[in-house]
Design an enzyme around this catalytic site. Structure first.
Site, PDB file in Angstrom:
ATOM      1  N   LEU A   1       0.877  -1.176   0.000  1.00  0.00           N
ATOM      2  CA  LEU A   1       0.000   0.000   0.000  1.00  0.00           C
ATOM      3  C   LEU A   1       0.910   1.220   0.000  1.00  0.00           C
ATOM      4  O   LEU A   1       1.765   1.369   0.876  1.00  0.00           O
ATOM      5  CB  LEU A   1      -0.900   0.024   1.238  1.00  0.00           C
ATOM      6  CG  LEU A   1      -1.653   1.341   1.478  1.00  0.00           C
ATOM      7  CD1 LEU A   1      -2.633   1.630   0.345  1.00  0.00           C
ATOM      8  CD2 LEU A   1      -2.418   1.290   2.800  1.00  0.00           C
ATOM      9  N   GLU A   2       0.732   2.058  -1.018  1.00  0.00           N
ATOM     10  CA  GLU A   2       1.508   3.294  -1.076  1.00  0.00           C
ATOM     11  C   GLU A   2       0.624   4.363  -0.445  1.00  0.00           C
ATOM     12  O   GLU A   2      -0.431   4.707  -0.980  1.00  0.00           O
ATOM     13  CB  GLU A   2       1.798   3.606  -2.553  1.00  0.00           C
ATOM     14  CG  GLU A   2       2.869   4.624  -2.756  1.00  0.00           C
ATOM     15  CD  GLU A   2       3.229   4.771  -4.250  1.00  0.00           C
ATOM     16  OE1 GLU A   2       2.431   4.375  -5.118  1.00  0.00           O
ATOM     17  OE2 GLU A   2       4.316   5.291  -4.523  1.00  0.00           O
ATOM     18  N   LEU A   3       1.055   4.851   0.685  1.00  0.00           N
ATOM     19  CA  LEU A   3       0.241   5.817   1.428  1.00  0.00           C
ATOM     20  C   LEU A   3       0.766   7.216   1.138  1.00  0.00           C
ATOM     21  O   LEU A   3       1.915   7.532   1.471  1.00  0.00           O
ATOM     22  CB  LEU A   3       0.336   5.504   2.923  1.00  0.00           C
ATOM     23  CG  LEU A   3      -0.378   6.457   3.857  1.00  0.00           C
ATOM     24  CD1 LEU A   3      -1.881   6.458   3.610  1.00  0.00           C
ATOM     25  CD2 LEU A   3      -0.095   6.076   5.305  1.00  0.00           C
TER      26      LEU A   3
END
Ligand code: COA
Length: 704
Positions: A455-457
């Site tokens: 997950l790229e936050l």
């Protein structure tokens, strides 16, 4: 200090209980070896002891294999082999002794942990989702080296044994029973009593040691031509999958083969000799580093921070359904969409996902029911009120995303965090006009969501730290590895992917063929080449992304290639319509063929650039260079995040550790010189990032 406690119970049964008080899980360490030698081996000669039961006092692990943290320090292959050899001999001593040994497996029995169980004569497993059995060594670039390559195939058959060892696949109790890996499945509460009673029955002859169940093929395995057929096929598959990049699978096959030809003892010695060498390989070093880095990243936010109590997903398409599906079980989830058909499909996808998890025994049927009961869909946006995390997963269109954000803000309370799922649109831009921009973050999930671990936050400047933390905690609760990135065009993963994909077009123009370009990057270790990847994404989508990002970075990237636009006009949309850089036969989409018509879209195609090494370099260095730009601009916080993000999000070859490890391995001097040569020949977009140039001058590397 590893601890084994031995307790005698009725009937001369010794309970051997593993419990390492200093570690969260039991692992195999030199201390455990000493304990096995001093406390367990003597029991074989103790006349008071008639049988043994092995179990763990940890709540959810039996033994999680070798202590991977120690691999990093290992620098002497001989010493590694020596320690391993001592383990292997202890396990052989146990296996060959006449007293019955029973393994009571509750929780993870992996690697050396499963090898201990395999050295027992009867294996019980608990029917709990935490109980997983496997030999995952290959995923760390090594091999099972305490009898695993011999005892696993002898228990489950050659074909299944090879599959488990060559892929590192883990199985849960029910499946383990089906394939003969365990002899009985019991409840976690009943496992100890049952193990004691099985040991007693074996001692008194009321129960016989089960003989391995042999499939027809395994009964014929003594025939040289059958053996060579099975192993030959396995070698071929390994060669196709690894393209020679990973040495461990071939070593596993070697040991299995040797065991069948020359006997178990010779093969055990080969296992021992191989482990030291393999652990020193750069492949193993990178894989171990990745394991430890991702473990490390779990503690990047305070563990245990409450993630979300009620979650809403707006947009019930493929991504929305995927995001909802990995959230179930953490909290109640409501999915909102204006289309009832979309919601129906979404429910179907969620149901299928739950059924898949139940089949894989990752959840019990009761848990499957419970999760399903916490899932609802609605067309009415007011039903998301009360959600403290809203993930929006509508089309990648700025005006639509802004509109949805405004509507959601009408419904939710002050504690709600809003995560927009986008791979390319700026989060601050989406948040323009928002009432609470401080609660808006980007949550870039990868498709298919249930399989992709990253997950790229995206944390825009205006976002409140608590909001970013909350989104991160939720991503981690979903089982994702989370990297935090800045809100710059393309964030990190899309940004480093795009110049790489665009470069493939320039190389086509310079004369390389479709097969040469994709083949070069598959040889480099990517699962697919850049052209096939664009087909997967969709040529129209790739064209749009290239255009959008290309505008933002036009100064450095220079003018893009208009081939993608021309492909769209010519209705070459990629895999979805069966025509892209490849053509896909309607029925067998896997049997794609390079599309010869594509070359006519390159009227100025030259002859040249066909050297695979040059293709590999040009493409991989383009990605490495963009990653360095991201680090230089603080888009990512560290080379660690950049490496983990590229491997987990884009399939950068894990054995290379990621773009920053790859840069260090090649040497920054080499990178600077190769990129400067490319820049001289083909233009300034190849100029090495200032950070690389500076570090090279200062003699620094990304990792020490
Ligand atoms: N060596 C060292 N540490 C290990 C370990 C191993 N083999 N397996 C797990 N751990 C540690 C983790 O780093 C983590 O440490 P931390 O709490 O200090 O961060 C802790 O044990 C719990 O692991 P985690 O992954 O958070 O728990 P989980 O319940 O989700 O999963 C396992 C447990 C065992 C299934 C999982 O950790 C795993 O798959 N481990 C790797 C096993 C392996 O590959 N063994 C083969 C070695 S050759």
């Amino acid at each position: 200090m590893n601890e084994i406690t031995v307790t005698m119970v009725d009937g001369g049964i010794a309970l051997v209980i593993f419990d390492d008080p200093e570690r969260p899980v039991n692992t195999m360490t030199p201390d455990l070896l000493i304990a096995m030698e001093n406390q367990v081996v003597p029991l074989m000669d103790d006349p008071e002891v008639k049988g043994l039961v092995f179990l763990s006092a940890k709540p959810d692990t039996f033994i999680a294999g070798a202590d991977i943290k120690l691999f990093i320090e290992a620098d002497d292959p001989k010493l590694v082999s020596e320690i391993d050899g001592a383990y292997s001999r202890v396990l052989s001593r146990l296996f060959e002794n006449p007293k019955p040994l029973v393994a009571a497996v509750h929780g993870a029995a992996l690697g050396g942990g499963l090898e201990i169980a395999l050295a027992c004569h009867y294996i019980l497993a608990s029917d709990h989702p935490a109980t997983v059995l496997g030999l995952p060594e290959v995923t760390l670039g090594i091999l099972p080296a305490a009898g695993g390559t011999q005892r696993l195939p002898r228990r489950v058959g050659l074909v299944r044994g090879l599959d488990m060892m060559l892929t590192g696949r883990r199985v849960r109790a029910g499946r383990a029973l089906k394939i003969g890996l365990v002899d009985e499945v019991v409840t976690p509460e009943g496992i100890l009593e049952r193990a004691k009673s099985v040991a007693g029955d074996l001692v008194h002859g009321r129960l016989k040691r089960p003989a391995p169940r042999k499939a027809l093929l395994d009964r014929l395995i003594g025939l040289p031509f059958v053996r060579s057929m099975v192993l030959g096929k396995a070698r071929k598959t390994v060669r196709q999958r690894t393209r020679g990049n990973y040495p461990a699978p071939m070593r596993i096959l070697e040991c299995v083969d040797l065991g069948l030809q020359k006997g178990v003892d010779a093969a055990l010695e080969r296992e021992i000799a191989s482990i030291g060498d393999l652990m020193m390989t750069p492949q193993s070093r990178s894989l171990v580093w990745l394991f430890l880095a991702t473990q490390d990243m779990k503690s990047d936010t305070a563990k245990g921070r409450p993630a979300s109590e009620r979650m809403a997903v707006v947009g019930g398409g493929l991504m929305g359904a995927g995001i909802a599906s990995v959230s179930l079980g953490r909290c109640p989830v409501v999915v909102q969409d204006i289309s009832s058909e979309a919601l129906e499909r979404c429910s179907g996808q969620i149901k299928a996902g739950l059924a898949r998890q139940a089949r894989a025994e990752a959840v019990t049927p009761e848990e499957q029911e419970r999760r399903w009961s916490t899932f609802t869909t609605t067309r009415d946006l007011s039903e998301i009120a009360g959600a403290d995390l809203v993930v929006e997963a509508v089309f990648e269109e700025l005006s639509l995303k802004r509109k949805v954000l405004a509507e959601v803000e009408e419904q939710v309370g002050p504690e709600a965090v809003y995560g927009t799922n986008t791979s390319v649109l700026g989060i601050s831009e989406i948040a323009i006009g928002a009432r609470h921009p401080e609660r808006v973050v980007g949550m870039h999930y990868f498709s298919p969501v249930h399989k992709m671990p990253l997950l790229e936050l995206v944390a825009p400047e205006q976002a409140a730290p608590w909001a970013v933390d909350k989104a991160q905690a939720f991503g981690q609760a979903q089982g994702k590895t989370v990297i935090r990135v800045k809100d710059r065009p393309g964030f990190y993963t899309t940004r480093i992917l795009m110049p790489y994909l665009r470069e493939a077009l320039f190389l086509l123009e310079r004369g390389a063929t479709i097969e040469e370009i994709d083949g070069a990057m598959k040889d480099f270790g990517f699962p697919t080449g850049p052209l096939a990847r664009m087909d997967e994404v969709g040529i129209d989508v790739a064209a749009q992304m290239s255009r959008d990002l290309g505008e933002k970075y036009s100064q450095r990237w220079g003018p893009g290639h208009d081939t993608l636009e021309r492909m769209v006009k010519a209705n070459f949309l990629g895999r979805k319509n069966g025509r892209g850089f490849y053509t896909y036969p309607a029925k067998k989409k896997k049997q794609k063929k390079p599309n010869q018509e594509i070359y006519s879209l390159f009227p100025e195609r030259q002859a040249g650039t066909r050297d695979p090494a040059l293709l590999r370099d040009t493409l991989s260095l383009t990605m490495v260079n963009e990653a360095a730009h991201c680090l230089q601009e603080d888009v990512i916080a560290s080379p660690r995040d950049g490496d983990v993000g590229a491997v987990l999000g884009l399939g950068f070859p894990p054995f290379r550790g990621g773009p920053f490890h790859h840069a260090d391995d090649l040497g920054l001097e080499t990178i600077v010189s190769r990129m400067e040569t490319l820049a001289e020949q083909h233009g300034p977009r190849y100029a090495p990032a200032q950070m690389i140039v500076d570090m090279e001058r200062q003699g620094r590397t990304f990792f020490v």
